[in-house]
Design a protein around this motif. Structure first.
Motif, mmCIF file in Angstrom:
data_model
loop_
_atom_site.group_PDB
_atom_site.id
_atom_site.type_symbol
_atom_site.label_atom_id
_atom_site.label_comp_id
_atom_site.label_asym_id
_atom_site.label_seq_id
_atom_site.Cartn_x
_atom_site.Cartn_y
_atom_site.Cartn_z
ATOM 1 N N GLU A 3 0.817 -1.211 0.000
ATOM 2 C CA GLU A 3 0.000 0.000 0.000
ATOM 3 C C GLU A 3 0.855 1.266 0.000
ATOM 4 O O GLU A 3 0.588 2.211 -0.748
ATOM 5 N N ASN B 122 -0.487 4.866 -0.889
ATOM 6 C CA ASN B 122 -1.573 4.904 0.088
ATOM 7 C C ASN B 122 -1.021 4.846 1.512
ATOM 8 O O ASN B 122 -0.504 3.809 1.929
ATOM 9 N N PRO C 75 -7.976 -0.829 -2.876
ATOM 10 C CA PRO C 75 -6.625 -0.812 -2.320
ATOM 11 C C PRO C 75 -5.724 -1.747 -3.114
ATOM 12 O O PRO C 75 -6.178 -2.753 -3.660
#
Length: 322
Positions: free
Chosen positions: A123, A128, A197
């Motif tokens: 991620e 993110n 995601p």
């Protein structure tokens, strides 16, 4: 920790979500050595544009959540606004349940990640930031703390966090994992609507979306299911979710279409036929509804509820013709 939930839908629809393992037991070896030896993450990364909210005493939950929500596009997500939703004065902190609920109220999907360093790095390297729960104390005397992982330096094996009153806290990867492990590797990532995601797994993602459907936050749920259908075309759950929402919105033709899509992927799921039967009844397609109800009963011979499907649909047809 297993978490079961049932989603209520009108008109006797059945929702097909089961229990899901959301967090790992803290037992077992650290993942640190495996991650370093994999040599998968060799370049440094730091998400410099990640907002920073200095956290007052016991307010790490609202501040950390505000950070990742703002990155996902929720501009008005501030610690002050979130405090009333997630901060529990009697506990002097925030529980994960409150963070998940506030994320849904912000029209975002709260994705609880797989409990691995690899998922976390996936991620961060995808851009993110990840909200993590840490225990900065001891197993017997915990000191719970929320922080946001924004970077990793593979050469020095250090993690970069937005944490407390420190905008750029540097922590060794080994120490970070120990504090994270003592909190069962709990981590949350939030993306823009309709964007999965990077580390998303189907079952985990569907459980994250299902409460949005339950709460009738249908626009967000539809975007989420559509993104899942594109990413995982072999997963029937996306189409079941879209069918259930369409049915509740009285778009019975769309519901029928999505249930048929789900059946094409998984023709052995009795509840999908049962839901399809109701969508067909609402369109006065009575013979097709009877066939779908009979199929549901045949596929689930040991399920008393499914055995009642033909009679329930026949009664609905009589009421409609009535």
């Amino acid at each position: 920790m297993f978490r079961n939930f049932a989603v209520r839908a009108p008109m006797r629809l059945l929702v097909l979500f089961g229990a899901l393992l959301l967090s790992a037991c803290a037992a077992g070896p650290l993942q640190y050595d495996e991650l370093v030896e994999s040599n998968q993450y060799t370049t440094p990364v730091e998400l410099l544009d990640t907002p920073f909210h200095p956290q007052e005493a016991y307010q790490c939950g609202p501040a950390a959540l505000a950070t990742i929500l703002q990155v996902s596009g929720v501009d008005d997500a501030t610690p002050e606004r979130l405090a009333d939703q997630v901060y529990l004065p009697e506990r002097q902190g925030s529980l994960q349940m409150e963070l998940l609920g506030a994320t849904r109220r912000a029209s975002r999907v709260p994705y609880v990640m797989a409990p691995t360093l690899d998922a976390l790095m996936t991620e961060v390297y995808a851009g993110n930031p990840v909200l993590v729960l840490q225990n900065l104390g001891l197993p017997r005397w915990p000191m719970w703390h929320y922080a946001v992982v924004i970077g990793y330096d593979p050469e020095d094996q250090q993690v970069v966090l937005r944490s407390g009153t420190t905008e750029r806290e540097i922590m060794s990867l080994r120490r970070f994992e120990r504090t994270w492990k003592m909190a069962d590797y709990w981590a949350l990532v939030v993306t823009e609507p309709g964007v999965l995601p990077e580390s998303a797994e189907p079952l985990r993602y569907f459980e994250a979306v299902a409460p949005l459907e339950q709460q009738q936050r249908w626009d967000v749920a539809i975007e989420a299911y559509q993104a899942a259908a594109e990413a995982w075309p072999g997963e029937a759950t996306s189409f079941i979710g879209l069918g259930n929402i369409a049915y509740q919105q009285q778009r019975y033709g769309d519901a029928e279409f999505n249930y048929y899509q789900a059946i094409e992927i998984n023709p052995e799921q009795a509840a999908t036929y049962f839901n399809l039967a109701w969508a067909l009844v609402r369109q006065a397609k009575f013979n097709a509804a009877r066939s779908a109800a009979n199929e549901a009963a045949q596929l689930a011979a040991d399920d008393e509820r499914m055995q009642q499907a033909p009679a329930l649909i026949e009664q609905a047809i009589e009421d409609t013709q009535g």
